[in-house]
Motif scaffolding. Structure first.
Motif, PDB file in Angstrom:
ATOM      1  N   LEU A 182       0.847  -1.193   0.000  1.00  0.00           N
ATOM      2  CA  LEU A 182       0.000   0.000   0.000  1.00  0.00           C
ATOM      3  C   LEU A 182       0.886   1.247   0.000  1.00  0.00           C
ATOM      4  N   GLY A 183       0.578   2.181  -0.883  1.00  0.00           N
ATOM      5  CA  GLY A 183       1.370   3.397  -0.989  1.00  0.00           C
ATOM      6  C   GLY A 183       2.538   3.314  -1.956  1.00  0.00           C
ATOM      7  N   ASP A 184       2.816   2.129  -2.509  1.00  0.00           N
ATOM      8  CA  ASP A 184       3.905   1.967  -3.469  1.00  0.00           C
ATOM      9  C   ASP A 184       3.548   2.561  -4.833  1.00  0.00           C
ATOM     10  N   ILE A 185       4.567   2.731  -5.657  1.00  0.00           N
ATOM     11  CA  ILE A 185       4.405   3.100  -7.062  1.00  0.00           C
ATOM     12  C   ILE A 185       4.712   1.873  -7.915  1.00  0.00           C
ATOM     13  N   ILE A 186       3.790   1.490  -8.797  1.00  0.00           N
ATOM     14  CA  ILE A 186       4.011   0.352  -9.687  1.00  0.00           C
ATOM     15  C   ILE A 186       4.611   0.876 -10.995  1.00  0.00           C
ATOM     16  N   PRO A 187       5.872   0.526 -11.302  1.00  0.00           N
ATOM     17  CA  PRO A 187       6.453   0.937 -12.584  1.00  0.00           C
ATOM     18  C   PRO A 187       6.174  -0.120 -13.654  1.00  0.00           C
ATOM     19  N   VAL A 188       5.362   0.234 -14.626  1.00  0.00           N
ATOM     20  CA  VAL A 188       4.999  -0.690 -15.703  1.00  0.00           C
ATOM     21  C   VAL A 188       5.646  -0.196 -16.994  1.00  0.00           C
ATOM     22  N   THR A 189       6.504  -1.004 -17.560  1.00  0.00           N
ATOM     23  CA  THR A 189       7.164  -0.646 -18.817  1.00  0.00           C
ATOM     24  C   THR A 189       6.484  -1.381 -19.968  1.00  0.00           C
ATOM     25  N   ILE A 190       6.073  -0.618 -20.969  1.00  0.00           N
ATOM     26  CA  ILE A 190       5.422  -1.199 -22.145  1.00  0.00           C
ATOM     27  C   ILE A 190       6.221  -0.850 -23.389  1.00  0.00           C
ATOM     28  N   GLU A 243       8.937   2.913 -26.387  1.00  0.00           N
ATOM     29  CA  GLU A 243       8.998   2.302 -25.058  1.00  0.00           C
ATOM     30  C   GLU A 243       8.648   3.368 -24.042  1.00  0.00           C
ATOM     31  N   LYS A 244       7.787   2.999 -23.093  1.00  0.00           N
ATOM     32  CA  LYS A 244       7.351   3.972 -22.093  1.00  0.00           C
ATOM     33  C   LYS A 244       7.141   3.279 -20.758  1.00  0.00           C
ATOM     34  N   THR A 245       7.525   3.935 -19.676  1.00  0.00           N
ATOM     35  CA  THR A 245       7.296   3.416 -18.328  1.00  0.00           C
ATOM     36  C   THR A 245       6.226   4.255 -17.639  1.00  0.00           C
ATOM     37  N   LEU A 246       5.148   3.609 -17.230  1.00  0.00           N
ATOM     38  CA  LEU A 246       4.068   4.278 -16.518  1.00  0.00           C
ATOM     39  C   LEU A 246       4.259   4.057 -15.024  1.00  0.00           C
ATOM     40  N   HIS A 247       4.052   5.089 -14.232  1.00  0.00           N
ATOM     41  CA  HIS A 247       4.199   5.012 -12.777  1.00  0.00           C
ATOM     42  C   HIS A 247       2.810   5.093 -12.152  1.00  0.00           C
ATOM     43  N   LEU A 248       2.360   3.976 -11.603  1.00  0.00           N
ATOM     44  CA  LEU A 248       0.989   3.856 -11.119  1.00  0.00           C
ATOM     45  C   LEU A 248       0.979   3.853  -9.588  1.00  0.00           C
ATOM     46  N   PRO A 249       0.406   4.871  -8.954  1.00  0.00           N
ATOM     47  CA  PRO A 249       0.415   4.951  -7.485  1.00  0.00           C
ATOM     48  C   PRO A 249      -0.694   4.105  -6.847  1.00  0.00           C
ATOM     49  N   ILE A 250      -0.324   3.256  -5.910  1.00  0.00           N
ATOM     50  CA  ILE A 250      -1.299   2.490  -5.133  1.00  0.00           C
ATOM     51  C   ILE A 250      -1.709   3.336  -3.923  1.00  0.00           C
ATOM     52  N   PRO A 251      -2.994   3.471  -3.645  1.00  0.00           N
ATOM     53  CA  PRO A 251      -3.411   4.250  -2.468  1.00  0.00           C
ATOM     54  C   PRO A 251      -2.785   3.693  -1.190  1.00  0.00           C
ATOM     55  N   SER A 252      -2.469   4.585  -0.280  1.00  0.00           N
ATOM     56  CA  SER A 252      -1.883   4.157   0.993  1.00  0.00           C
ATOM     57  C   SER A 252      -2.942   3.796   2.025  1.00  0.00           C
ATOM     58  N   GLU A 253      -4.194   4.199   1.779  1.00  0.00           N
ATOM     59  CA  GLU A 253      -5.270   3.914   2.720  1.00  0.00           C
ATOM     60  C   GLU A 253      -5.960   2.608   2.350  1.00  0.00           C
ATOM     61  N   SER A 254      -6.165   1.732   3.330  1.00  0.00           N
ATOM     62  CA  SER A 254      -6.788   0.431   3.076  1.00  0.00           C
ATOM     63  C   SER A 254      -8.283   0.552   2.779  1.00  0.00           C
ATOM     64  N   ASP A 255      -8.871   1.753   2.971  1.00  0.00           N
ATOM     65  CA  ASP A 255     -10.283   1.933   2.621  1.00  0.00           C
ATOM     66  C   ASP A 255     -10.479   1.903   1.106  1.00  0.00           C
ATOM     67  N   SER A 256      -9.461   2.335   0.363  1.00  0.00           N
ATOM     68  CA  SER A 256      -9.555   2.386  -1.091  1.00  0.00           C
ATOM     69  C   SER A 256      -9.230   1.048  -1.738  1.00  0.00           C
ATOM     70  N   ILE A 257      -8.317   0.318  -1.143  1.00  0.00           N
ATOM     71  CA  ILE A 257      -7.889  -0.964  -1.688  1.00  0.00           C
ATOM     72  C   ILE A 257      -7.438  -1.858  -0.540  1.00  0.00           C
ATOM     73  N   HIS A 258      -7.630  -3.150  -0.691  1.00  0.00           N
ATOM     74  CA  HIS A 258      -7.257  -4.103   0.347  1.00  0.00           C
ATOM     75  C   HIS A 258      -6.069  -4.936  -0.127  1.00  0.00           C
ATOM     76  N   TYR A 259      -5.319  -5.480   0.813  1.00  0.00           N
ATOM     77  CA  TYR A 259      -4.209  -6.331   0.403  1.00  0.00           C
ATOM     78  C   TYR A 259      -4.674  -7.772   0.226  1.00  0.00           C
ATOM     79  N   ASP A 260      -3.901  -8.525  -0.542  1.00  0.00           N
ATOM     80  CA  ASP A 260      -4.258  -9.897  -0.894  1.00  0.00           C
ATOM     81  C   ASP A 260      -4.353 -10.791   0.343  1.00  0.00           C
ATOM     82  N   CYS A 261      -5.280 -11.721   0.292  1.00  0.00           N
ATOM     83  CA  CYS A 261      -5.354 -12.761   1.318  1.00  0.00           C
ATOM     84  C   CYS A 261      -6.097 -13.947   0.730  1.00  0.00           C
ATOM     85  N   SER A 262      -5.844 -15.107   1.292  1.00  0.00           N
ATOM     86  CA  SER A 262      -6.530 -16.312   0.846  1.00  0.00           C
ATOM     87  C   SER A 262      -6.909 -17.119   2.081  1.00  0.00           C
ATOM     88  N   THR A 263      -8.141 -16.918   2.552  1.00  0.00           N
ATOM     89  CA  THR A 263      -8.628 -17.602   3.742  1.00  0.00           C
ATOM     90  C   THR A 263      -9.857 -18.434   3.378  1.00  0.00           C
TER      91      THR A 263
END
Length: 344
Positions: A182-190, A243-263
Protein backbone atom coordinates in the motif's frame (compact mmCIF):
# COMPACT_ATOMS: atom_id res chain seq x y z
CA UNK A 1 -15.69 3.54 38.99
CA UNK A 2 -13.36 1.91 41.50
CA UNK A 3 -11.45 -0.10 38.85
CA UNK A 4 -10.11 0.86 35.42
CA UNK A 5 -8.13 -1.41 33.09
CA UNK A 6 -5.87 -0.90 30.09
CA UNK A 7 -4.28 -3.39 27.66
CA UNK A 8 -0.86 -2.26 26.41
CA UNK A 9 0.69 -4.61 23.81
CA UNK A 10 4.37 -4.20 22.96
CA UNK A 11 3.43 -3.77 19.28
CA UNK A 12 0.47 -2.16 17.52
CA UNK A 13 0.11 -5.24 15.32
CA UNK A 14 1.26 -8.84 14.98
CA UNK A 15 3.57 -9.22 11.97
CA UNK A 16 3.93 -12.63 10.32
CA UNK A 17 6.51 -13.35 7.62
CA UNK A 18 6.09 -15.69 4.68
CA UNK A 19 3.17 -17.85 3.52
CA UNK A 20 1.06 -19.60 6.21
CA UNK A 21 2.65 -23.00 5.56
CA UNK A 22 6.18 -21.62 6.10
CA UNK A 23 5.79 -18.88 8.71
CA UNK A 24 7.29 -19.65 12.11
CA UNK A 25 4.94 -17.43 14.11
CA UNK A 26 5.74 -14.81 16.75
CA UNK A 27 5.14 -14.01 20.41
CA UNK A 28 3.19 -10.90 21.40
CA UNK A 29 4.18 -9.37 24.71
CA UNK A 30 2.58 -6.63 26.71
CA UNK A 31 0.89 -5.84 29.98
CA UNK A 32 -2.53 -5.35 31.51
CA UNK A 33 -2.64 -2.29 33.76
CA UNK A 34 -5.24 -1.91 36.51
CA UNK A 35 -5.90 1.44 38.21
CA UNK A 36 -7.65 1.23 41.60
CA UNK A 37 -9.07 4.08 43.65
CA UNK A 38 -9.54 1.89 46.71
CA UNK A 39 -8.66 -1.53 48.06
CA UNK A 40 -10.33 -4.08 45.78
CA UNK A 41 -10.98 -7.81 45.94
CA UNK A 42 -10.43 -9.73 42.72
CA UNK A 43 -11.32 -13.40 42.32
CA UNK A 44 -9.44 -13.78 39.04
CA UNK A 45 -7.73 -11.76 36.35
CA UNK A 46 -7.27 -13.16 32.85
CA UNK A 47 -6.54 -12.14 29.29
CA UNK A 48 -8.51 -13.76 26.48
CA UNK A 49 -7.41 -13.82 22.83
CA UNK A 50 -10.13 -14.54 20.28
CA UNK A 51 -10.04 -14.61 16.50
CA UNK A 52 -13.19 -14.80 14.40
CA UNK A 53 -14.00 -14.78 10.69
CA UNK A 54 -17.40 -13.94 9.27
CA UNK A 55 -18.93 -13.20 5.90
CA UNK A 56 -22.48 -12.16 5.03
CA UNK A 57 -23.90 -11.29 1.62
CA UNK A 58 -27.20 -10.98 -0.23
CA UNK A 59 -28.15 -12.92 -3.35
CA UNK A 60 -31.28 -13.22 -5.48
CA UNK A 61 -32.75 -16.63 -6.30
CA UNK A 62 -36.16 -17.24 -7.95
CA UNK A 63 -37.02 -13.60 -7.49
CA UNK A 64 -36.35 -13.67 -3.74
CA UNK A 65 -33.50 -12.09 -1.82
CA UNK A 66 -31.54 -14.43 0.44
CA UNK A 67 -28.82 -13.66 2.96
CA UNK A 68 -25.89 -16.05 3.24
CA UNK A 69 -23.91 -16.24 6.47
CA UNK A 70 -20.60 -17.93 7.21
CA UNK A 71 -18.71 -17.84 10.51
CA UNK A 72 -15.57 -19.44 11.92
CA UNK A 73 -13.79 -19.33 15.26
CA UNK A 74 -10.10 -19.13 14.40
CA UNK A 75 -8.49 -19.06 17.82
CA UNK A 76 -9.53 -18.90 21.46
CA UNK A 77 -6.94 -18.68 24.22
CA UNK A 78 -7.22 -17.67 27.87
CA UNK A 79 -4.16 -16.57 29.86
CA UNK A 80 -4.51 -16.27 33.68
CA UNK A 81 -2.73 -13.20 35.05
CA UNK A 82 -3.25 -13.96 38.74
CA UNK A 83 -2.73 -17.32 40.48
CA UNK A 84 -5.96 -19.22 41.10
CA UNK A 85 -6.84 -19.67 44.76
CA UNK A 86 -9.89 -20.20 46.97
CA UNK A 87 -9.87 -16.71 48.50
CA UNK A 88 -9.99 -13.49 46.45
CA UNK A 89 -6.85 -11.46 45.88
CA UNK A 90 -6.81 -8.15 47.74
CA UNK A 91 -5.21 -5.37 45.69
CA UNK A 92 -4.34 -2.05 47.34
CA UNK A 93 -5.17 1.30 45.71
CA UNK A 94 -2.89 2.43 42.92
CA UNK A 95 -1.50 1.13 39.64
CA UNK A 96 -0.90 -2.59 39.07
CA UNK A 97 0.83 -4.11 36.04
CA UNK A 98 0.56 -7.72 34.87
CA UNK A 99 2.82 -8.93 32.06
CA UNK A 100 1.68 -11.39 29.42
CA UNK A 101 3.06 -13.34 26.46
CA UNK A 102 0.79 -14.79 23.78
CA UNK A 103 2.01 -17.05 20.95
CA UNK A 104 0.63 -16.46 17.45
CA UNK A 105 1.07 -19.33 15.02
CA UNK A 106 2.34 -18.45 11.57
CA UNK A 107 -0.62 -20.19 9.92
CA UNK A 108 -3.18 -17.72 11.30
CA UNK A 109 -5.04 -15.75 8.59
CA UNK A 110 -4.41 -12.02 8.39
CA UNK A 111 -6.81 -9.38 9.65
CA UNK A 112 -9.34 -8.42 6.98
CA UNK A 113 -12.05 -5.74 6.97
CA UNK A 114 -14.13 -5.66 3.78
CA UNK A 115 -17.67 -4.63 2.88
CA UNK A 116 -19.39 -7.94 3.67
CA UNK A 117 -17.04 -9.62 6.10
CA UNK A 118 -14.03 -9.49 8.36
CA UNK A 119 -11.33 -11.48 10.08
CA UNK A 120 -10.68 -9.90 13.44
CA UNK A 121 -8.56 -10.60 16.53
CA UNK A 122 -9.44 -9.21 19.94
CA UNK A 123 -7.71 -9.08 23.31
CA UNK A 124 -10.05 -8.95 26.29
CA UNK A 125 -8.93 -8.40 29.88
CA UNK A 126 -11.39 -9.74 32.48
CA UNK A 127 -11.32 -8.93 36.20
CA UNK A 128 -13.80 -11.11 38.08
CA UNK A 129 -14.81 -9.67 41.44
CA UNK A 130 -16.81 -11.28 44.26
CA UNK A 131 -20.62 -10.98 44.25
CA UNK A 132 -22.42 -8.59 44.02
CA UNK A 133 -19.74 -6.75 42.03
CA UNK A 134 -19.81 -7.11 38.26
CA UNK A 135 -16.94 -8.26 36.11
CA UNK A 136 -14.75 -5.49 34.74
CA UNK A 137 -13.61 -5.91 31.13
CA UNK A 138 -11.45 -4.08 28.61
CA UNK A 139 -11.06 -4.90 24.89
CA UNK A 140 -8.27 -4.13 22.44
CA UNK A 141 -8.17 -5.18 18.78
CA UNK A 142 -4.80 -6.52 17.64
CA UNK A 143 -4.41 -6.70 13.83
CA UNK A 144 -2.41 -9.45 12.15
CA UNK A 145 -0.54 -8.52 8.96
CA UNK A 146 1.62 -10.73 6.76
CA UNK A 147 4.78 -9.74 4.88
CA UNK A 148 6.95 -11.74 2.52
CA UNK A 149 10.25 -13.27 3.51
CA UNK A 150 13.23 -11.09 2.54
CA UNK A 151 14.23 -12.25 -0.93
CA UNK A 152 11.00 -14.22 -1.41
CA UNK A 153 11.05 -15.70 -4.91
CA UNK A 154 7.27 -15.84 -5.28
CA UNK A 155 6.83 -12.15 -4.39
CA UNK A 156 9.98 -10.60 -5.82
CA UNK A 157 10.06 -12.35 -9.18
CA UNK A 158 9.58 -10.00 -12.16
CA UNK A 159 6.64 -10.08 -14.56
CA UNK A 160 7.33 -10.21 -18.28
CA UNK A 161 4.52 -10.51 -20.84
CA UNK A 162 5.37 -11.05 -24.53
CA UNK A 163 2.76 -11.45 -27.25
CA UNK A 164 1.62 -10.32 -30.70
CA UNK A 165 -1.73 -8.64 -31.20
CA UNK A 166 -3.64 -9.09 -34.45
CA UNK A 167 -0.57 -10.70 -36.06
CA UNK A 168 1.09 -7.34 -36.64
CA UNK A 169 1.74 -5.56 -33.32
CA UNK A 170 4.28 -7.36 -31.07
CA UNK A 171 4.43 -5.97 -27.54
CA UNK A 172 6.23 -6.47 -24.23
CA UNK A 173 5.01 -5.49 -20.78
CA UNK A 174 7.24 -5.83 -17.72
CA UNK A 175 7.25 -5.13 -13.99
CA UNK A 176 10.37 -5.42 -11.79
CA UNK A 177 8.56 -7.46 -9.09
CA UNK A 178 5.23 -9.21 -8.65
CA UNK A 179 4.22 -7.74 -5.28
CA UNK A 180 3.74 -4.18 -4.06
CA UNK A 181 2.64 -2.59 -0.81
CA UNK A 182 0.00 0.00 0.00
CA UNK A 183 1.37 3.40 -0.99
CA UNK A 184 3.91 1.97 -3.47
CA UNK A 185 4.41 3.10 -7.06
CA UNK A 186 4.01 0.35 -9.69
CA UNK A 187 6.45 0.94 -12.58
CA UNK A 188 5.00 -0.69 -15.70
CA UNK A 189 7.16 -0.65 -18.82
CA UNK A 190 5.42 -1.20 -22.14
CA UNK A 191 7.17 -1.67 -25.48
CA UNK A 192 5.35 -1.73 -28.81
CA UNK A 193 6.88 -2.90 -32.10
CA UNK A 194 4.21 -2.32 -34.75
CA UNK A 195 4.77 -3.99 -38.10
CA UNK A 196 2.09 -1.80 -39.70
CA UNK A 197 3.40 1.28 -41.47
CA UNK A 198 2.60 4.60 -39.77
CA UNK A 199 0.90 2.86 -36.85
CA UNK A 200 -0.36 5.35 -34.24
CA UNK A 201 -1.48 4.52 -30.72
CA UNK A 202 -4.08 6.89 -29.31
CA UNK A 203 -3.78 6.07 -25.61
CA UNK A 204 -2.56 3.64 -22.99
CA UNK A 205 -4.61 3.21 -19.82
CA UNK A 206 -4.26 1.01 -16.74
CA UNK A 207 -6.74 -0.35 -14.24
CA UNK A 208 -6.22 -2.32 -11.05
CA UNK A 209 -8.98 -4.89 -10.58
CA UNK A 210 -9.72 -6.14 -7.06
CA UNK A 211 -11.79 -9.31 -6.62
CA UNK A 212 -13.19 -10.13 -3.18
CA UNK A 213 -14.68 -13.62 -2.93
CA UNK A 214 -16.94 -14.57 -0.02
CA UNK A 215 -17.34 -18.33 0.53
CA UNK A 216 -19.50 -20.67 2.56
CA UNK A 217 -17.55 -23.93 2.15
CA UNK A 218 -20.14 -26.25 3.72
CA UNK A 219 -22.77 -25.28 1.13
CA UNK A 220 -20.57 -24.35 -1.81
CA UNK A 221 -22.18 -20.89 -1.91
CA UNK A 222 -20.02 -17.92 -2.82
CA UNK A 223 -20.16 -14.36 -4.10
CA UNK A 224 -17.55 -12.31 -5.97
CA UNK A 225 -17.39 -8.53 -5.70
CA UNK A 226 -15.20 -6.53 -8.08
CA UNK A 227 -13.98 -2.98 -7.92
CA UNK A 228 -11.73 -1.04 -10.27
CA UNK A 229 -9.05 1.48 -9.51
CA UNK A 230 -8.46 3.64 -12.58
CA UNK A 231 -5.04 5.16 -13.08
CA UNK A 232 -4.29 8.29 -15.10
CA UNK A 233 -4.60 7.70 -18.84
CA UNK A 234 -1.74 8.59 -21.16
CA UNK A 235 -3.53 10.30 -24.08
CA UNK A 236 -0.49 11.52 -26.01
CA UNK A 237 -0.16 10.39 -29.61
CA UNK A 238 2.34 7.54 -29.72
CA UNK A 239 3.65 6.61 -33.14
CA UNK A 240 5.88 3.82 -34.38
CA UNK A 241 8.19 1.77 -32.20
CA UNK A 242 8.37 3.14 -28.69
CA UNK A 243 9.00 2.30 -25.06
CA UNK A 244 7.35 3.97 -22.09
CA UNK A 245 7.30 3.42 -18.33
CA UNK A 246 4.07 4.28 -16.52
CA UNK A 247 4.20 5.01 -12.78
CA UNK A 248 0.99 3.86 -11.12
CA UNK A 249 0.42 4.95 -7.49
CA UNK A 250 -1.30 2.49 -5.13
CA UNK A 251 -3.41 4.25 -2.47
CA UNK A 252 -1.88 4.16 0.99
CA UNK A 253 -5.27 3.91 2.72
CA UNK A 254 -6.79 0.43 3.08
CA UNK A 255 -10.28 1.93 2.62
CA UNK A 256 -9.56 2.39 -1.09
CA UNK A 257 -7.89 -0.96 -1.69
CA UNK A 258 -7.26 -4.10 0.35
CA UNK A 259 -4.21 -6.33 0.40
CA UNK A 260 -4.26 -9.90 -0.89
CA UNK A 261 -5.35 -12.76 1.32
CA UNK A 262 -6.53 -16.31 0.85
CA UNK A 263 -8.63 -17.60 3.74
CA UNK A 264 -11.46 -20.09 4.08
CA UNK A 265 -14.25 -17.49 4.01
CA UNK A 266 -12.65 -14.46 2.33
CA UNK A 267 -10.22 -14.30 -0.58
CA UNK A 268 -8.81 -11.10 -2.10
CA UNK A 269 -6.91 -11.05 -5.40
CA UNK A 270 -5.67 -8.33 -7.74
CA UNK A 271 -5.01 -8.05 -11.46
CA UNK A 272 -3.47 -5.24 -13.46
CA UNK A 273 -5.28 -4.61 -16.75
CA UNK A 274 -3.83 -2.48 -19.53
CA UNK A 275 -5.68 -1.11 -22.56
CA UNK A 276 -3.86 0.06 -25.67
CA UNK A 277 -6.02 2.01 -28.11
CA UNK A 278 -4.97 2.13 -31.76
CA UNK A 279 -5.89 5.22 -33.79
CA UNK A 280 -4.61 4.46 -37.29
CA UNK A 281 -6.29 1.14 -38.11
CA UNK A 282 -9.16 1.45 -40.56
CA UNK A 283 -10.89 -1.86 -39.88
CA UNK A 284 -11.30 -4.35 -37.05
CA UNK A 285 -10.78 -3.81 -33.33
CA UNK A 286 -9.45 -0.49 -32.18
CA UNK A 287 -7.88 -1.62 -28.88
CA UNK A 288 -6.33 -4.62 -27.18
CA UNK A 289 -6.15 -5.61 -23.53
CA UNK A 290 -3.50 -7.31 -21.41
CA UNK A 291 -4.30 -8.61 -17.92
CA UNK A 292 -2.01 -10.30 -15.39
CA UNK A 293 -2.08 -10.96 -11.61
CA UNK A 294 -0.07 -8.97 -9.08
CA UNK A 295 0.10 -9.13 -5.28
CA UNK A 296 -0.82 -6.23 -3.00
CA UNK A 297 0.66 -6.46 0.50
CA UNK A 298 0.19 -4.44 3.66
CA UNK A 299 3.65 -2.90 3.32
CA UNK A 300 6.27 -2.47 0.64
CA UNK A 301 8.96 -5.10 0.11
CA UNK A 302 11.38 -2.18 0.12
CA UNK A 303 10.37 -1.06 3.61
CA UNK A 304 13.07 -0.66 6.27
CA UNK A 305 11.44 -3.23 8.55
CA UNK A 306 11.28 -6.08 6.02
CA UNK A 307 13.43 -8.50 7.96
CA UNK A 308 12.77 -11.62 9.97
CA UNK A 309 12.59 -11.33 13.76
CA UNK A 310 16.06 -12.17 15.05
CA UNK A 311 16.40 -14.64 17.89
CA UNK A 312 18.30 -13.21 20.81
CA UNK A 313 19.02 -14.49 24.27
CA UNK A 314 18.80 -10.99 25.74
CA UNK A 315 16.06 -10.59 28.33
CA UNK A 316 15.00 -7.05 29.19
CA UNK A 317 13.27 -6.40 32.52
CA UNK A 318 10.65 -4.15 30.89
CA UNK A 319 8.16 -6.30 29.01
CA UNK A 320 7.38 -3.49 26.55
CA UNK A 321 11.05 -2.93 25.72
CA UNK A 322 11.26 -6.08 23.62
CA UNK A 323 9.80 -6.42 20.16
CA UNK A 324 7.91 -9.49 19.08
CA UNK A 325 10.40 -12.26 18.40
CA UNK A 326 11.12 -15.81 19.34
CA UNK A 327 11.00 -16.52 23.08
CA UNK A 328 14.26 -16.06 25.02
CA UNK A 329 16.36 -19.00 26.10
CA UNK A 330 15.31 -20.80 29.27
CA UNK A 331 18.64 -20.03 30.89
CA UNK A 332 18.01 -16.32 30.58
CA UNK A 333 14.43 -16.59 31.84
CA UNK A 334 15.46 -18.50 34.92
CA UNK A 335 18.00 -15.86 35.93
CA UNK A 336 15.99 -12.75 35.01
CA UNK A 337 14.49 -10.36 37.51
CA UNK A 338 11.47 -8.21 36.74
CA UNK A 339 9.63 -5.52 38.62
CA UNK A 340 6.48 -6.26 36.65
CA UNK A 341 4.17 -9.04 37.83
CA UNK A 342 4.36 -11.95 35.38
CA UNK A 343 1.46 -14.23 34.57
CA UNK A 344 1.92 -17.89 35.53
Amino acid sequence: MAIRMEIIPSEDQVTLHGPPAESGGVVLEGKVVIYLLEETKVKSLSLKLTGKAKASWKCTYNGKTHVRHAKREIIKMVKPLLPLKSEPHVLPPGKHEFAFELPFEGSLPETVHVKNGCIQYMLKAIADRPFPKRKSTQRHEIPIVRFSFPGSVSHLQPINVHDVWNDNIPYEISLPVKSFGLGDIIPVTIKLFPEVKDATFKSISCHLKECVTYCKPESGRFKVERQWLNFTTDSDDLSGIFEKTLHLPIPSESDSIHYDCSTELIKIQHKLKMRVEIDSLEEGEKAFYVEFPIIIMAESNNGPDQSLPVYTAEWFPNVCARRMSLPPSYDCVSTSQSTVMTAP
